[in-house]
Design an enzyme around this catalytic site. Structure first.
Site, mmCIF file in Angstrom:
data_model
loop_
_atom_site.group_PDB
_atom_site.id
_atom_site.type_symbol
_atom_site.label_atom_id
_atom_site.label_comp_id
_atom_site.label_asym_id
_atom_site.label_seq_id
_atom_site.Cartn_x
_atom_site.Cartn_y
_atom_site.Cartn_z
ATOM 1 N N GLY A 46 0.833 -1.211 0.000
ATOM 2 C CA GLY A 46 0.000 0.000 0.000
ATOM 3 C C GLY A 46 0.861 1.251 0.000
ATOM 4 N N ARG A 90 0.182 5.363 -2.038
ATOM 5 C CA ARG A 90 -0.525 6.585 -1.620
ATOM 6 C C ARG A 90 -0.535 6.674 -0.101
ATOM 7 N NH1 ARG A 90 -5.921 6.092 -2.431
ATOM 8 N NH2 ARG A 90 -5.918 3.941 -3.136
ATOM 9 N N ASP A 100 -1.671 -7.532 -5.968
ATOM 10 C CA ASP A 100 -2.790 -7.547 -5.016
ATOM 11 C C ASP A 100 -2.372 -8.421 -3.831
ATOM 12 O OD1 ASP A 100 -5.096 -8.006 -3.600
ATOM 13 O OD2 ASP A 100 -6.318 -8.528 -5.341
ATOM 14 N N VAL A 101 -2.264 -7.825 -2.637
ATOM 15 C CA VAL A 101 -1.777 -8.596 -1.479
ATOM 16 C C VAL A 101 -2.743 -9.719 -1.071
ATOM 17 C CG1 VAL A 101 -0.318 -6.759 -0.518
ATOM 18 C CG2 VAL A 101 -2.701 -6.971 0.246
ATOM 19 N N ASN A 112 0.846 -2.471 5.239
ATOM 20 C CA ASN A 112 0.048 -1.237 5.342
ATOM 21 C C ASN A 112 -1.155 -1.241 4.403
ATOM 22 O OD1 ASN A 112 -0.190 1.942 5.628
ATOM 23 N ND2 ASN A 112 0.032 1.495 3.439
ATOM 24 N N TYR A 136 -14.232 -3.941 8.823
ATOM 25 C CA TYR A 136 -12.934 -3.288 9.042
ATOM 26 C C TYR A 136 -12.449 -3.535 10.484
ATOM 27 C CZ TYR A 136 -9.510 0.567 8.797
ATOM 28 O OH TYR A 136 -8.365 1.320 8.813
ATOM 29 N N ALA A 148 -13.190 -6.031 12.457
ATOM 30 C CA ALA A 148 -12.784 -7.437 12.592
ATOM 31 C C ALA A 148 -11.425 -7.660 11.929
ATOM 32 C CB ALA A 148 -13.837 -8.348 11.961
HETATM 33 P P1 NDP Z 1 -5.205 4.901 1.182
HETATM 34 O O1 NDP Z 1 -6.562 4.497 0.733
HETATM 35 O O2 NDP Z 1 -4.797 6.333 1.054
HETATM 36 O O3 NDP Z 1 -4.098 3.995 0.424
HETATM 37 C C1 NDP Z 1 -4.206 2.609 0.486
HETATM 38 C C2 NDP Z 1 -3.046 1.965 -0.243
HETATM 39 O O4 NDP Z 1 -3.218 0.550 -0.124
HETATM 40 C C3 NDP Z 1 -3.013 2.289 -1.720
HETATM 41 O O5 NDP Z 1 -1.678 2.419 -2.170
HETATM 42 C C4 NDP Z 1 -3.646 1.043 -2.357
HETATM 43 O O6 NDP Z 1 -3.205 0.738 -3.681
HETATM 44 C C5 NDP Z 1 -3.143 -0.034 -1.423
HETATM 45 N N1 NDP Z 1 -3.969 -1.236 -1.484
HETATM 46 C C6 NDP Z 1 -5.284 -1.375 -1.190
HETATM 47 N N2 NDP Z 1 -5.687 -2.618 -1.409
HETATM 48 C C7 NDP Z 1 -4.595 -3.311 -1.846
HETATM 49 C C8 NDP Z 1 -4.367 -4.648 -2.240
HETATM 50 N N3 NDP Z 1 -5.348 -5.554 -2.222
HETATM 51 N N4 NDP Z 1 -3.128 -4.997 -2.651
HETATM 52 C C9 NDP Z 1 -2.117 -4.103 -2.677
HETATM 53 N N5 NDP Z 1 -2.273 -2.809 -2.298
HETATM 54 C C10 NDP Z 1 -3.497 -2.434 -1.901
HETATM 55 O O7 NDP Z 1 -5.102 4.399 2.701
HETATM 56 P P2 NDP Z 1 -4.379 5.056 3.971
HETATM 57 O O8 NDP Z 1 -3.045 5.526 3.605
HETATM 58 O O9 NDP Z 1 -5.329 5.972 4.625
HETATM 59 O O10 NDP Z 1 -4.287 3.775 4.940
HETATM 60 C C11 NDP Z 1 -3.143 2.948 4.994
HETATM 61 C C12 NDP Z 1 -3.335 1.915 6.086
HETATM 62 O O11 NDP Z 1 -3.554 2.576 7.327
HETATM 63 C C13 NDP Z 1 -4.544 1.015 5.873
HETATM 64 O O12 NDP Z 1 -4.262 -0.288 6.311
HETATM 65 C C14 NDP Z 1 -5.603 1.636 6.761
HETATM 66 O O13 NDP Z 1 -6.566 0.694 7.163
HETATM 67 C C15 NDP Z 1 -4.754 2.112 7.917
HETATM 68 N N6 NDP Z 1 -5.360 3.164 8.689
HETATM 69 C C16 NDP Z 1 -5.656 4.375 8.119
HETATM 70 C C17 NDP Z 1 -6.241 5.367 8.877
HETATM 71 C C18 NDP Z 1 -6.571 6.705 8.313
HETATM 72 O O14 NDP Z 1 -7.181 7.491 9.056
HETATM 73 N N7 NDP Z 1 -6.214 7.039 7.071
HETATM 74 C C19 NDP Z 1 -6.567 5.144 10.287
HETATM 75 C C20 NDP Z 1 -6.216 3.836 10.777
HETATM 76 C C21 NDP Z 1 -5.630 2.901 10.004
HETATM 77 P P3 NDP Z 1 -3.588 1.696 -4.951
HETATM 78 O O15 NDP Z 1 -2.825 2.957 -4.715
HETATM 79 O O16 NDP Z 1 -3.087 0.927 -6.115
HETATM 80 O O17 NDP Z 1 -5.062 1.867 -4.900
#
Ligand code: NDP
Length: 248
Positions: free
Chosen positions: A13, A16, A64-65, A91, A156, A158
């Site tokens: 992840g 972004r 895709d993880v 992440n 989420y 869970a």
């Molecule tokens: P974003 O939605 O901004 O970015 C998510 C990233 O994860 C993207 O790069 C996306 O890829 C990637 N991603 C999603 N699904 C997959 C997959 N199946 N395989 C590979 N990559 C994947 O999320 P955040 O930066 O906000 O969140 C990051 C982490 O922090 C997450 O786990 C979230 O649950 C956690 N979190 C976030 C909070 C928040 O307030 N923002 C609060 C608490 C936890 P692509 O760019 O290609 O779409």
């Protein structure tokens, strides 16, 4: 400071938001970073930005993880192209919010498959290479929602509570090989994920944060790099909340 020269970090992840900032922070201190995201455009753009601006380097991998076999292939490819792996940051995460009464099976499966099974897939795929590496670290990005729950986020909650249990079990299994495994539980952090929230929800959340504002991706990246550093060698199986005091 250059704590990560000659280290390889895998950040899922990393295209972004929080993951991109984690990747930047490792590269700022000399690491070679493998940026994994779903779409090639996202991880390639993040890797290009790092390669243009930081002393470390980045390579993009669109995987895709949630896809077990694809993650196995990814681990082989990264070992071939980057040599070793010292740090794995799980992440990648998604939300598919909705009240349980109306939640579709697909929304449950997508969130669990990405947020929880994704970490199982990567830890399984990278554990052997981590066991042989110097200062091996696994850092899982959970959420305060995995600790306190949230209406409209049963899937989420869970997935993140599961990730916390997974973190502690992995920490126990791999402690004998000096691999530490910790989780960070962010509160509300400004990224695309929280930009989607209606303003009324944002205002109500801010009212529950003692420090009075959403956090920034740098607030999470700073704790990730600490846990990944040699200084954190005696910390394992912990969950560190970074939430402006929301869950104290
Ligand atoms: P974003 O939605 O901004 O970015 C998510 C990233 O994860 C993207 O790069 C996306 O890829 C990637 N991603 C999603 N699904 C997959 C997959 N199946 N395989 C590979 N990559 C994947 O999320 P955040 O930066 O906000 O969140 C990051 C982490 O922090 C997450 O786990 C979230 O649950 C956690 N979190 C976030 C909070 C928040 O307030 N923002 C609060 C608490 C936890 P692509 O760019 O290609 O779409």
């Amino acid at each position: 400071m250059s704590r990560f020269a000659n280290k390889v970090a895998v950040v899922t992840g990393g295209g972004r938001g929080i993951g991109q900032e984690i990747a930047r922070s490792f590269a700022a201190e000399g690491a070679k970073v493998a940026i994994v995201s779903r779409s090639a455009s996202s991880c390639e753009k993040a890797a290009d930005e790092i390669n243009a601006n930081f002393p470390g380097s980045a390579t993009a991998f669109a995987v895709d993880v949630a896809d077990h076999d694809a993650v196995q292939e990814l681990a082989k490819k990264i070992a071939e192209e980057m040599g070793s792996v010292n740090i794995l940051v799980n992440n990648a995460g998604v939300t598919r919010d909705g009240l349980l009464m109306r939640m579709k099976e697909e929304d449950w499966d997508t969130v669990l498959d990405t947020n929880l099974k994704g970490a199982f897939n990567t830890v399984k795929a990278f554990m052997r290479v981590l066991m042989k590496a110097e200062d091996p670290r696994i850092i899982n990005i959970a959420s305060v929602i995995g600790l306190i729950g949230n209406a409209g986020q049963t899937n989420y909650s869970a997935s993140k509570a599961g990730l916390i249990g997974f973190t502690k079990a992995v920490a126990r299994e791999l402690a004998g090989r000096r691999v530490t495994c910790n989780a960070i539980a962010p509160g509300f952090i400004t990224t695309d994920m929280t930009d989607e929230l209606p303003q009324t929800v944002k205002d109500s959340v801010i009212g529950k944060i003692p420090l009075g504002n959403f956090g920034h991706p740098q607030d999470i990246a700073a704790v990730v790099t600490f846990l990944a550093s040699a200084e954190a060698r005696y910390i394992t199986g912990q969950v560190i909340s970074v939430d402006g005091g929301m869950t104290m």
